[in-house]
Enzyme design. Sequence first.
Site, PDB file in Angstrom:
ATOM      1  CG  ASP A 146      48.751  70.527  40.952  1.00 15.95           C
ATOM      2  OD1 ASP A 146      48.181  71.624  40.760  1.00 15.95           O
ATOM      3  OD2 ASP A 146      49.741  70.167  40.300  1.00 15.95           O
ATOM      4  CG  ASP A 171      59.935  66.175  36.872  1.00 18.51           C
ATOM      5  OD1 ASP A 171      58.871  66.620  36.362  1.00 18.51           O
ATOM      6  OD2 ASP A 171      60.038  65.949  38.093  1.00 18.51           O
ATOM      7  CG  HIS A 191      55.677  67.337  37.219  1.00 18.16           C
ATOM      8  ND1 HIS A 191      56.756  67.850  37.902  1.00 18.16           N
ATOM      9  CD2 HIS A 191      54.877  68.390  36.984  1.00 18.16           C
ATOM     10  CE1 HIS A 191      56.600  69.156  38.059  1.00 18.16           C
ATOM     11  NE2 HIS A 191      55.480  69.513  37.509  1.00 18.16           N
ATOM     12  CD  GLU A 243      57.545  65.670  40.836  1.00 14.99           C
ATOM     13  OE1 GLU A 243      57.823  65.608  39.625  1.00 14.99           O
ATOM     14  OE2 GLU A 243      57.793  66.671  41.537  1.00 14.99           O
TER      15      GLU A 243
HETATM   16  C1  GLP Z   1      53.950  72.750  38.415  1.00 15.13           C
HETATM   17  C2  GLP Z   1      52.469  72.296  38.432  1.00 15.13           C
HETATM   18  C3  GLP Z   1      52.068  71.671  37.141  1.00 15.13           C
HETATM   19  C4  GLP Z   1      52.612  72.504  36.010  1.00 15.13           C
HETATM   20  C5  GLP Z   1      54.106  72.407  35.973  1.00 15.13           C
HETATM   21  C6  GLP Z   1      54.741  73.319  34.940  1.00 15.13           C
HETATM   22  O1  GLP Z   1      54.736  72.144  39.351  1.00 15.13           O
HETATM   23  N1  GLP Z   1      52.106  71.444  39.506  1.00 15.13           N
HETATM   24  O2  GLP Z   1      50.651  71.540  37.073  1.00 15.13           O
HETATM   25  O3  GLP Z   1      52.113  72.032  34.780  1.00 15.13           O
HETATM   26  O4  GLP Z   1      54.685  72.545  37.231  1.00 15.13           O
HETATM   27  O5  GLP Z   1      54.744  74.634  35.360  1.00 15.13           O
HETATM   28  P1  GLP Z   1      55.024  75.841  34.412  1.00 15.13           P
HETATM   29  O6  GLP Z   1      53.845  75.941  33.506  1.00 15.13           O
HETATM   30  O7  GLP Z   1      55.143  77.034  35.301  1.00 15.13           O
HETATM   31  O8  GLP Z   1      56.274  75.547  33.685  1.00 15.13           O
END
Ligand code: GLP
Length: 261
Positions: free
Chosen positions: A67, A136, A138, A143
Amino acid sequence: MEVVILPSESAIADLAASALVALVNAKPTAVIGLATGSSPLALYRRLIQHYQASEISFAQAKAFMLDEYVGIDPAHPERYRNVIETEIASQVDFAPGAVQGPDGNAADLAAACQAYDQAIKQSGGIDLQILGIGSDGHIAFNEPGSSFTSRTRLVVLTEQTIADNARFFGNDPEAVPIFALTQGLGTIMESRHALLVATGAGKAQAVKQMVEGGVSAMWPASILQFHPHVTVLLDPAAAAQLELADYYKHAFANKPSWQAL
Ligand code: GLP
């Protein structure tokens, strides 16, 4: 879905890195799906160490990012393209152009999304997709409410995700872009092996819903229950709400040595 509960983030990184090393050594032209966020960072550090020890080479491999923020300054250190470059791509031997990401600054975002899905297909598809999970539920930026068959597309981030990601933008939610391009759930489901890493109590509810909840767009990661080959690597805090935790530990402890992740 194989759930592995390990004592620490470092044990998770070791095991995840061993799966990557095995894959790329068996198939040097492997296509790897790279995730951003903090969850895969320890894994990336391990991969760099394996590369420095000549235990893995990415020279013939390809990688696709999950992404990207839309409209972020191309030089911004939190632009996902730059994060991936800093944390892994520039520190190993990927060939120029071998690491691709959705173009969040394209003039025609819809066309860029279509072209990205096409590029993944043309590469032969993703062999191993690294994933984190949002609080959440995702995955990538899919989302709650995301269609299970969605492809790479533009999404609006939830307020929860914006709040969670504000820590990367000087704790200022206003500084977090509200739009992103993300591989769709349908795109991610085409990966041959999905390897999801989650640590910390903040992920416990999302992990519970993903692994043991009903499959629902309310918890997008729950679609992984339909994926033929998923590995979920958790620390005890992220696994805290799992009803079958003892079984997952028992199954992993008794896993035949010939059976890879
Ligand atoms: C972000 C990314 C995701 C990631 C998630 C968790 O928004 N777009 O790909 O897995 O949130 O992030 P983190 O690993 O920093 O908790």
